[in-house]
Design a protein around this motif. Structure first.
Motif, PDB file in Angstrom:
ATOM      1  N   SER A   1      22.668 -18.924 -13.556  1.00 37.70           N
ATOM      2  CA  SER A   1      21.342 -18.899 -12.772  1.00 37.70           C
ATOM      3  C   SER A   1      21.350 -17.568 -11.822  1.00 37.70           C
ATOM      4  O   SER A   1      20.445 -17.449 -10.982  1.00 37.70           O
TER       5      SER A   1
ATOM      6  N   HIS B   1      19.587 -14.802 -12.478  1.00 37.26           N
ATOM      7  CA  HIS B   1      18.272 -14.348 -12.549  1.00 37.26           C
ATOM      8  C   HIS B   1      17.464 -15.059 -11.672  1.00 37.26           C
ATOM      9  O   HIS B   1      16.168 -14.698 -11.367  1.00 37.26           O
ATOM     10  N   ARG B   2      17.721 -16.024 -10.845  1.00 31.13           N
ATOM     11  CA  ARG B   2      16.638 -16.986 -10.125  1.00 31.13           C
ATOM     12  C   ARG B   2      16.732 -16.405  -8.662  1.00 31.13           C
ATOM     13  O   ARG B   2      17.375 -15.637  -8.197  1.00 31.13           O
ATOM     14  N   GLU B   3      15.463 -16.906  -7.999  1.00 32.55           N
ATOM     15  CA  GLU B   3      15.063 -16.171  -6.812  1.00 32.55           C
ATOM     16  C   GLU B   3      16.233 -16.610  -5.826  1.00 32.55           C
ATOM     17  O   GLU B   3      16.388 -15.861  -4.847  1.00 32.55           O
ATOM     18  N   VAL B   4      16.869 -17.898  -6.061  1.00 30.22           N
ATOM     19  CA  VAL B   4      17.689 -18.429  -4.959  1.00 30.22           C
ATOM     20  C   VAL B   4      18.930 -17.369  -4.786  1.00 30.22           C
ATOM     21  O   VAL B   4      19.552 -17.191  -3.639  1.00 30.22           O
ATOM     22  N   GLU B   5      19.259 -16.716  -5.921  1.00 32.86           N
ATOM     23  CA  GLU B   5      20.450 -15.581  -5.909  1.00 32.86           C
ATOM     24  C   GLU B   5      19.835 -14.365  -5.166  1.00 32.86           C
ATOM     25  O   GLU B   5      20.944 -13.832  -4.725  1.00 32.86           O
TER      26      GLU B   5
ATOM     27  N   ASP C   1      10.670 -18.305   2.505  1.00 39.68           N
ATOM     28  CA  ASP C   1      12.007 -17.900   2.034  1.00 39.68           C
ATOM     29  C   ASP C   1      12.764 -17.658   3.196  1.00 39.68           C
ATOM     30  O   ASP C   1      13.970 -17.908   3.388  1.00 39.68           O
TER      31      ASP C   1
ATOM     32  N   LYS D   1      10.820 -12.717  -4.284  1.00 41.62           N
ATOM     33  CA  LYS D   1      10.535 -12.944  -5.913  1.00 41.62           C
ATOM     34  C   LYS D   1      11.425 -12.090  -6.393  1.00 41.62           C
ATOM     35  O   LYS D   1      11.577 -10.908  -6.382  1.00 41.62           O
ATOM     36  N   SER D   2      12.063 -12.691  -7.559  1.00 42.36           N
ATOM     37  CA  SER D   2      13.068 -11.915  -8.541  1.00 42.36           C
ATOM     38  C   SER D   2      12.348 -11.502  -9.762  1.00 42.36           C
ATOM     39  O   SER D   2      11.372 -12.080 -10.256  1.00 42.36           O
TER      40      SER D   2
ATOM     41  N   THR E   1      11.921 -13.270 -13.104  1.00 44.46           N
ATOM     42  CA  THR E   1      10.932 -14.367 -13.277  1.00 44.46           C
ATOM     43  C   THR E   1       9.410 -13.893 -12.721  1.00 44.46           C
ATOM     44  O   THR E   1       8.342 -14.559 -13.308  1.00 44.46           O
ATOM     45  N   GLN E   2       9.446 -13.423 -11.706  1.00 45.51           N
ATOM     46  CA  GLN E   2       8.172 -13.049 -11.192  1.00 45.51           C
ATOM     47  C   GLN E   2       7.851 -11.720 -10.595  1.00 45.51           C
ATOM     48  O   GLN E   2       8.889 -10.766 -10.897  1.00 45.51           O
TER      49      GLN E   2
ATOM     50  N   SER F   1      10.520  -7.842  -3.842  1.00 42.33           N
ATOM     51  CA  SER F   1      11.006  -8.270  -5.059  1.00 42.33           C
ATOM     52  C   SER F   1      12.441  -7.346  -5.262  1.00 42.33           C
ATOM     53  O   SER F   1      12.485  -6.521  -4.036  1.00 42.33           O
TER      54      SER F   1
END
Length: 973
Positions: free
Chosen positions: A2, A4-8, A141, A157-158, A161-162, A204
């Motif tokens: 995961s 690539h996700r924003e949480v990372e 966030d 925003k990552s 994905t965004q 981002s």
């Protein structure tokens, strides 16, 4: 996986902050007080640790309710005064003898142990996924706190994905501080202006944007990027995210506290209510920090060139720089500068400096503005500089007095000053102009003679001669378009230990270029709608024979072109194009508020254009208001017997003594005609059209056309119609300044020696005569009579020789002795060249002596001698006029060459050429030719495919107004 996700992305930021002095716990969101928009744990811990006696007093007065009383009081004060004021100056509570401090920022002086301990105790905390709303369960966030008070929010925003645009939209549509529909409940305290967080970041992996005021879908976000190779965005980061500078540099503990304590400014309206919060853009932060760091490291006496484009926010950058330099102390706790002198005509700068400093320190009266209204400017300056004023603001007209004052104080009393020069504004008059003539080129002198403007850059070139006294003066020059001499004077060599030369050319200290400003949307690309026109004409002799006398070709060509430019039919055709194009294309822009500027070649042209354009508009009943701007007065017998000024009832009948800038800003006026005025430093965001009927080249082209580039809401289109210039030349000029202005080479220091050798070789003076003048000039007991006596033998000898040669020419012409005539003319040419080179030497030496230490008294003596001799050589007018009385215009056409988008970024710009000696060559024979031959050649050069519609028709000696019939021209416009 995961990753690539924003949480990372959140994890990366929070881990870094936690490892670098920030408090962080993944569970912190649970202890956030959403009603008060505070982090109570940190508020209370900060007060207990740094102000234990105050806390003790609170608990005595309020018992177990002390915590709630304190938190409620802080919330109420934030509601009433705004977050920034509460952070800076604390809150007062019943039972406390002094305000309770809520943060400790670094003072200008080194801190005592108590302040140092309190500064170290500041609690910076990052909290993630903060549920902030009293109306829903939305979460932000990241929220950044200082001692429990929210100072920033961030939506992440990552890019996997965004994008950053999604973060912006999230703020605009889902983070509205005013809940909808109205009346549903109270505003969100975390997001509401000015009582919530001071700044909101959309972040981002590759880009950052920020705003200081959330207003729903009307919110404006500004880029907060570093820039990438001169353009927008951020450069690749080999160690991680492109935007890592945000949390690694900007949010670094000391950096972030400095921004909150020294950079963020609350702007207040007339009723002293907070109307805006100013947060520095990245380049402003970077430039001012680098400047202060360099001044501390290098000490006083250095020069710094800051090349910041229009749209860079120079007013704020200058205000911050002035404030920081005024408060700067060295390692021994000594104030580095006694005063900071700011040279600028920006009307908002003085008020902004006053407001900013009051916001930082609550200290009024530390900024003085020199106006000369109450007493002499020199008296005002002396009082300001000796009265402890931190910052002294003066105009370019006052600058010579101011600089002389600080140079004398530096030399005699050891005082130290910083001089900040803002090039954006210019002037035409006063001592500044007279001094400036020493360094201007022939073309620039012609402009000045016709009311032209000059900037601070030019004046600095002559005023800041590198004498010993300047060791205590630090110069900081702000400019969007540096001239070559500015780069040589102020630029920094990559290797300061080596002389300037190939591979070690002076360059700007800091750059925020035109390309980045355009790409970030702060200014517009004015060359996207550029339309050139081609002028064609045919001349005839009006049925008379041309005089068979030969005339000087260059002078005749110049005279003929000037005659055509002033011809009423030529002006009339262009007036029609301008007005009809404005009505059709420009006037509808900005909801009918758009304005336009017409740039003409001379003040006489300005008078004739204004009369013609008003006549055209009135004849058609158009509701268009026009103004004309030029300096001093113009005598034009063709237009009227009395001299014309800007306040003439014929030209600007409704001006009534108002300032033209202010009048043009009203709804009364839509078109402004200018002649050598307002081509630099004129900010009118409503300008959407420009009509050019003047030869422009190099820096003047960039400065003039850039009047259009100011952004304002709804402005996305500009138009340029150019009657004179070639698109390729305009494009070449803009490319030089698109990224970073660079020197091609540096000036050859031997120019001074070469010119002196050439002057000495004329035999018009000898060393004894030079020594005699210098001895008188340097003796403080000398009188003007002694100076006149020392110079008289040389001046008298040359003037008598000139008169004798004029008589010899007349005698040779009577005797038809061409050989004797040529010989006398050659000698006169040599005398004129000598006079020209006297001025050339002064300009070369005035410039190069600031860069090179010649250590040569013979050179300095020549400079003194030449300076005093030049004004005495009154040889009279050198040119006979060309008789154009029999000239007539038979055909004229103005052809639309097609609108085009001049793509600035498709090629690199030419580098700036170094200073070269003006003149100094051998005298050349003037090229002579018959007037009829010259006119035939010009008819070939300006030939067009004429139609019957291009033919001028005379009715009883008056041009029939075929303009009324020219539908083609109206359609082309």
């Amino acid at each position: 996986m995961s990753l690539h996700r924003e949480v990372e992305f959140e994890n990366d930021i929070c881990r870094h902050l936690a490892a670098h002095g920030w408090l962080y716990n993944p569970a912190d969101a649970a202890t956030y007080d959403r009603k008060r928009a505070l982090f109570p744990t940190d508020v209370l811990a900060w007060v207990r640790e740094t102000q234990p006696k105050a806390w003790e007093g609170l608990t005595k007065s309020h018992g177990t309710a002390a915590e709630a009383v304190l938190l409620d009081r802080i919330r109420k004060q934030m509601d009433d005064r705004g977050t920034l004021d509460v952070l800076r100056f604390g809150v007062e509570l019943l039972g406390l003898r002094q305000p309770l401090g809520l943060a400790q920022f670094k003072p200008a002086l080194s801190m005592n142990p108590d302040l140092q301990a309190r500064y170290a105790a500041n609690r910076l905390r990052v909290v993630r996924q903060v549920r902030y709303s009293s109306h829903n369960e939305n979460s932000i966030d990241l929220v950044l706190f200082l001692n429990g008070i929210p100072v920033a929010t961030a939506e992440l925003k990552s890019d996997f994905t965004q994008s950053v645009d999604d973060a912006v939209d999230q703020y605009r549509f889902d983070r509205n501080p005013k809940p909808k529909p109205k009346g549903q409940g109270a505003a969100e305290p975390l997001l509401d202006f000015p009582r919530g967080a001071l700044v909101h970041f959309a972040v981002s992996n590759s880009s950052v944007r920020m705003t200081t005021r959330l207003q729903g879908d009307g919110t404006t976000f500004l880029p907060f990027d570093k820039g990438d190779e001169g353009g927008a965005g951020n450069p690749p980061n080999p160690h991680g995210h492109r935007t890592a500078y945000l949390w690694e540099e900007v949010w670094a503990r000391d950096s972030w506290l400095e921004i909150l304590g020294r950079y963020v400014v609350a702007k207040r309206d007339g009723r002293k209510r907070i109307g805006a919060i100013v947060f520095p853009r990245y380049h402003q932060l970077d430039a001012t920090r680098r400047l202060i760091g360099a001044v501390l490291a290098e000490g006083p006496g250095r020069k710094y060139l800051i090349q910041h484009s229009a749209g860079s926010g120079k007013t704020n950058s200058i205000a911050w720089s002035a404030h920081f330099l005024a408060d700067l102390h060295d390692a021994d706790h000594r104030k580095l500068f006694d005063s900071v002198l700011v040279v600028s005509d920006r009307t908002v700068l003085d008020a902004q400096l006053q407001d900013a400093i009051f916001a930082f320190e609550r200290t009024a009266g530390v900024v003085a503005t020199i106006t000369g209204e109450r007493q002499s400017k020199s008296g005002e300056l002396a009082r300001a500089l000796s009265g402890g004023k931190k910052i002294v603001v003066c105009t370019i007209q006052t600058f010579p007095f101011a600089l002389k004052a600080v140079q004398e104080l530096a030399a005699t009393q050891g005082k130290r000053f910083a001089v900040i020069a803002d090039e954006a504004h210019s002037s035409q008059t006063g001592e500044a102009a007279s001094k400036l003539k020493q360094v201007l080129s022939a073309e620039e002198l012609m402009e000045l003679a016709d009311g032209g403007e000059f900037g601070t850059e030019d004046l600095l070139a002559i005023q800041m001669a590198a004498r010993a006294s300047d060791a205590g003066i630090t110069y900081v020059a702000f400019t969007a378009t540096p001239k070559p001499k500015t780069l040589e004077l102020f630029g920094r060599r990559p290797d300061p230990s080596q002389p300037a030369g190939e591979g070690n050319l002076p360059a700007a200290f800091h750059v925020y270029g035109m390309r980045q400003a355009i790409e970030e949307g702060f200014i517009l690309d004015v060359l996207r709608n550029y339309t050139p026109y081609k002028l064609a004409f045919r001349l005839a002799s009006n049925g008379k024979e041309w005089d068979e006398k030969e005339v000087e070709r260059s002078q005749a060509v110049k005279g003929i072109l000037g005659w055509v430019r002033l011809h009423p039919y030529n002006i009339g055709r262009k007036v029609q194009v301008v007005v009809e194009h404005f009505r059709e294309n420009v006037a509808p822009l900005l909801n009918g508020q758009a304005k336009a500027m017409v740039v003409v070649g001379s003040r006489v042209e300005a008078v004739r254009w204004q009369i013609a354009i008003d006549k055209y508009i009135k004849a058609r009943g158009y509701g268009i208001g026009t103004l004309v701007a030029f300096s001093n007065e113009v005598k034009d017998k063709e237009s009227g017997l009395d001299p014309f000024t800007e306040n003439s009832k014929v030209l600007n009948p409704e001006l009534n003594g108002r300032d033209i800038r202010e009048a043009f800003a009203t709804d009364e006026y839509q078109i402004l005609l200018v002649a050598n005025k307002f081509q630099t430093g004129f900010d009118q965001p409503l300008l959407c059209g420009m009509y050019v009927d003047k030869r422009l080249a190099g820096i003047q082209a960039v400065q003039t056309l850039s009047r259009l580039n100011r952004a304002c809401p709804g402005k996305d289109t500009t138009y340029i119609l150019d009657f004179v210039n070639e698109p390729e030349e305009i494009l070449k000029a803009f490319r030089t300044y698109y990224k970073t202005a660079e020197l091609e080479a540096v000036t050859d220091p031997n120019l001074v020696y070469d010119l002196r050798a050439r002057m000495d070789a004329t035999g018009y003076y000898d060393d004894n005569e030079v020594e005699r003048v210098v001895a008188v000039e340097l003796d403080p007991r000398s009188s003007q009579g002694q100076l006149a006596a020392a110079l008289e033998p040389v001046a008298d000898r040359l003037l008598k020789r000139y008169k004798a040669l004029k008589d010899a020419i007349a005698a040779a012409q009577s005797a038809k002795d061409s050989r004797a005539e040529k010989q006398a003319k050659d000698e006169i040419a040599a005398l004129l060249l000598f006079k020209h080179n006297l001025g050339a030497f002064q300009r070369v030496y005035a410039f190069l002596s600031q860069i090179f230490d010649y250590g040569n008294t013979a050179i300095e003596k020549r400079a003194i001698f030449f300076k005093r001799l030049l004004p005495l050589l009154a040889f009279g007018r050198q040119r006979d006029g060309v008789d154009l009385s029999s000239l007539t215009l038979t055909h004229l056409s103005l052809k639309h060459r097609g609108s085009r988008n001049l793509a600035i970024g498709e090629a690199d710009g030419a580098k700036l050429k170094p200073f070269t000696a003006p003149g100094g060559g051998e005298g050349h024979d003037k090229e002579m030719a018959l007037l009829g031959e010259i006119i035939a050649k010009m008819n070939e050069l300006y030939e067009g495919n004429f139609t019957d519609g291009d033919k001028l028709v005379l009715v009883n000696g008056v041009i029939k107004e075929k303009l009324m019939e020219s539908e083609t021209l109206i359609q082309q416009a």
